[in-house]
Motif scaffolding. Structure first.
Motif, mmCIF file in Angstrom:
data_model
loop_
_atom_site.group_PDB
_atom_site.id
_atom_site.type_symbol
_atom_site.label_atom_id
_atom_site.label_comp_id
_atom_site.label_asym_id
_atom_site.label_seq_id
_atom_site.Cartn_x
_atom_site.Cartn_y
_atom_site.Cartn_z
ATOM 1 N N VAL A 121 -67.554 42.963 -92.314
ATOM 2 C CA VAL A 121 -67.538 42.862 -90.850
ATOM 3 C C VAL A 121 -68.921 43.149 -90.281
ATOM 4 O O VAL A 121 -69.503 44.200 -90.523
ATOM 5 C CB VAL A 121 -66.493 43.830 -90.253
ATOM 6 C CG1 VAL A 121 -66.563 43.833 -88.730
ATOM 7 C CG2 VAL A 121 -65.100 43.453 -90.732
ATOM 8 N N VAL A 170 -58.310 42.141 -81.761
ATOM 9 C CA VAL A 170 -59.640 42.464 -82.251
ATOM 10 C C VAL A 170 -60.318 41.163 -82.670
ATOM 11 O O VAL A 170 -59.774 40.408 -83.478
ATOM 12 C CB VAL A 170 -59.592 43.442 -83.448
ATOM 13 C CG1 VAL A 170 -61.003 43.790 -83.909
ATOM 14 C CG2 VAL A 170 -58.801 44.702 -83.094
ATOM 15 N N THR A 209 -69.584 42.498 -86.651
ATOM 16 C CA THR A 209 -69.285 43.057 -85.333
ATOM 17 C C THR A 209 -67.807 42.890 -85.025
ATOM 18 O O THR A 209 -67.124 42.045 -85.613
ATOM 19 C CB THR A 209 -70.081 42.357 -84.207
ATOM 20 O OG1 THR A 209 -69.677 40.992 -84.144
ATOM 21 C CG2 THR A 209 -71.576 42.455 -84.420
ATOM 22 N N SER A 210 -67.351 43.695 -84.064
ATOM 23 C CA SER A 210 -65.980 43.521 -83.579
ATOM 24 C C SER A 210 -65.925 43.888 -82.104
ATOM 25 O O SER A 210 -66.729 44.696 -81.618
ATOM 26 C CB SER A 210 -64.996 44.373 -84.378
ATOM 27 O OG SER A 210 -65.083 45.719 -84.015
ATOM 28 N N ARG A 211 -64.996 43.274 -81.418
ATOM 29 C CA ARG A 211 -64.691 43.589 -80.023
ATOM 30 C C ARG A 211 -63.178 43.710 -79.935
ATOM 31 O O ARG A 211 -62.466 42.936 -80.575
ATOM 32 C CB ARG A 211 -65.167 42.477 -79.083
ATOM 33 C CG ARG A 211 -66.675 42.294 -79.057
ATOM 34 C CD ARG A 211 -67.123 41.200 -78.107
ATOM 35 N NE ARG A 211 -66.683 39.888 -78.608
ATOM 36 C CZ ARG A 211 -66.167 38.927 -77.859
ATOM 37 N NH1 ARG A 211 -66.016 39.096 -76.562
ATOM 38 N NH2 ARG A 211 -65.801 37.776 -78.377
ATOM 39 N N SER A 212 -62.710 44.640 -79.147
ATOM 40 C CA SER A 212 -61.265 44.825 -79.066
ATOM 41 C C SER A 212 -60.794 44.882 -77.623
ATOM 42 O O SER A 212 -61.551 45.231 -76.718
ATOM 43 C CB SER A 212 -60.854 46.101 -79.804
ATOM 44 O OG SER A 212 -61.429 47.226 -79.193
ATOM 45 N N ASP A 245 -66.861 33.922 -82.600
ATOM 46 C CA ASP A 245 -66.170 34.888 -83.444
ATOM 47 C C ASP A 245 -65.474 34.156 -84.581
ATOM 48 O O ASP A 245 -65.047 33.010 -84.443
ATOM 49 C CB ASP A 245 -65.159 35.680 -82.622
ATOM 50 C CG ASP A 245 -65.831 36.501 -81.529
ATOM 51 O OD1 ASP A 245 -66.669 37.350 -81.869
ATOM 52 O OD2 ASP A 245 -65.530 36.269 -80.346
ATOM 53 N N ILE A 291 -63.486 39.522 -84.538
ATOM 54 C CA ILE A 291 -64.401 39.946 -85.595
ATOM 55 C C ILE A 291 -65.371 38.824 -85.933
ATOM 56 O O ILE A 291 -64.982 37.659 -86.020
ATOM 57 C CB ILE A 291 -63.613 40.346 -86.860
ATOM 58 C CG1 ILE A 291 -62.806 41.614 -86.575
ATOM 59 C CG2 ILE A 291 -64.532 40.536 -88.065
ATOM 60 C CD1 ILE A 291 -61.911 42.044 -87.693
ATOM 61 N N THR A 292 -66.637 39.205 -86.126
ATOM 62 C CA THR A 292 -67.643 38.311 -86.683
ATOM 63 C C THR A 292 -67.952 38.827 -88.083
ATOM 64 O O THR A 292 -68.220 40.011 -88.266
ATOM 65 C CB THR A 292 -68.928 38.310 -85.824
ATOM 66 O OG1 THR A 292 -68.569 37.949 -84.490
ATOM 67 C CG2 THR A 292 -69.942 37.322 -86.369
ATOM 68 N N LEU A 306 -59.845 50.590 -85.809
ATOM 69 C CA LEU A 306 -61.130 49.973 -85.469
ATOM 70 C C LEU A 306 -62.249 50.511 -86.357
ATOM 71 O O LEU A 306 -63.107 49.740 -86.817
ATOM 72 C CB LEU A 306 -61.477 50.204 -84.003
ATOM 73 C CG LEU A 306 -60.638 49.446 -82.985
ATOM 74 C CD1 LEU A 306 -61.053 49.821 -81.575
ATOM 75 C CD2 LEU A 306 -60.727 47.945 -83.200
ATOM 76 N N LEU A 337 -62.136 48.929 -89.725
ATOM 77 C CA LEU A 337 -62.671 47.560 -89.679
ATOM 78 C C LEU A 337 -64.194 47.562 -89.572
ATOM 79 O O LEU A 337 -64.867 46.780 -90.233
ATOM 80 C CB LEU A 337 -62.055 46.789 -88.513
ATOM 81 C CG LEU A 337 -60.580 46.437 -88.673
ATOM 82 C CD1 LEU A 337 -60.007 45.932 -87.356
ATOM 83 C CD2 LEU A 337 -60.382 45.413 -89.786
ATOM 84 N N LEU A 338 -64.734 48.429 -88.738
ATOM 85 C CA LEU A 338 -66.186 48.452 -88.517
ATOM 86 C C LEU A 338 -66.974 48.871 -89.755
ATOM 87 O O LEU A 338 -68.110 48.431 -89.937
ATOM 88 C CB LEU A 338 -66.531 49.366 -87.342
ATOM 89 C CG LEU A 338 -66.257 48.759 -85.969
ATOM 90 C CD1 LEU A 338 -66.457 49.806 -84.882
ATOM 91 C CD2 LEU A 338 -67.144 47.559 -85.719
#
Length: 160
Positions: free
Chosen positions: A135, A73, A137-140, A108, A75-76, A126, A129-130
């Motif tokens: 947090v 994951v 943004t996140s991408r996984s 990130d 994360i920004t 997820l 985290l969101l």
């Protein structure tokens, strides 16, 4: 901690063998290092005292423990203020699904390595985290196949 010293080929053999089997004793180590058990015992203690061994741990079987999904994951964070960073660090420290957490350079801020039971539990993680206030943004990405996984560090850089 003992004073740092130059590692010789015997020390490097001991460290390399230790990475393969962390509970190896001096007798078994002597077969890998081509030294007597007493010499191995002395060197092993010196390497421990000098801090070359951070910790010894068992590598558990994920499947037998019911861990079926692993992923990463990115994360920004919303802010880099100390209070926000501390809150995020505390949040991550409390999540046993998070195996590793690294701060990054680039777009990130954070990379998490995670392990969960299944896709539903990955999704729950997820969501946790969101909704975290730290947090943005996140991408996984989910791991489909592990091509290489090791905890072994290259010992060839030790004296350079």
């Amino acid at each position: 901690m003992a004073q740092q010293r130059e590692l010789d080929s015997y020390d490097l053999r001991i460290l390399a063998a230790w990475q393969q089997q962390g509970d190896m004793g001096p007798v078994e180590m002597s077969r890998h290092a081509n030294l007597s058990p007493s010499q191995c015992s002395r060197r092993m203690q010196q390497l421990r005292s000098a801090g070359y061994v951070a910790k010894v741990a068992a590598v558990l079987d994920a499947q037998k423990l019911g861990v079926g999904v692993s992923g990463y994951v990115l994360i920004t964070l919303r802010s880099h203020e100390v209070s926000w960073l501390d809150a995020f660090h505390n949040r991550i420290a409390a999540m046993d699904e998070v195996l590793e957490c690294q701060a990054l350079t680039g777009a990130d801020d954070i990379l998490l390595k995670v392990a969960t039971r299944d896709l539903a539990s990955f999704n729950t993680l997820l969501r946790e985290l969101l909704v975290a206030p730290e947090v943005a943004t996140s991408r996984s990405s989910i791991v489909l196949e592990t091509l290489k996984s090791t905890t072994n560090l290259p010992t060839r850089f030790a004296n350079g």
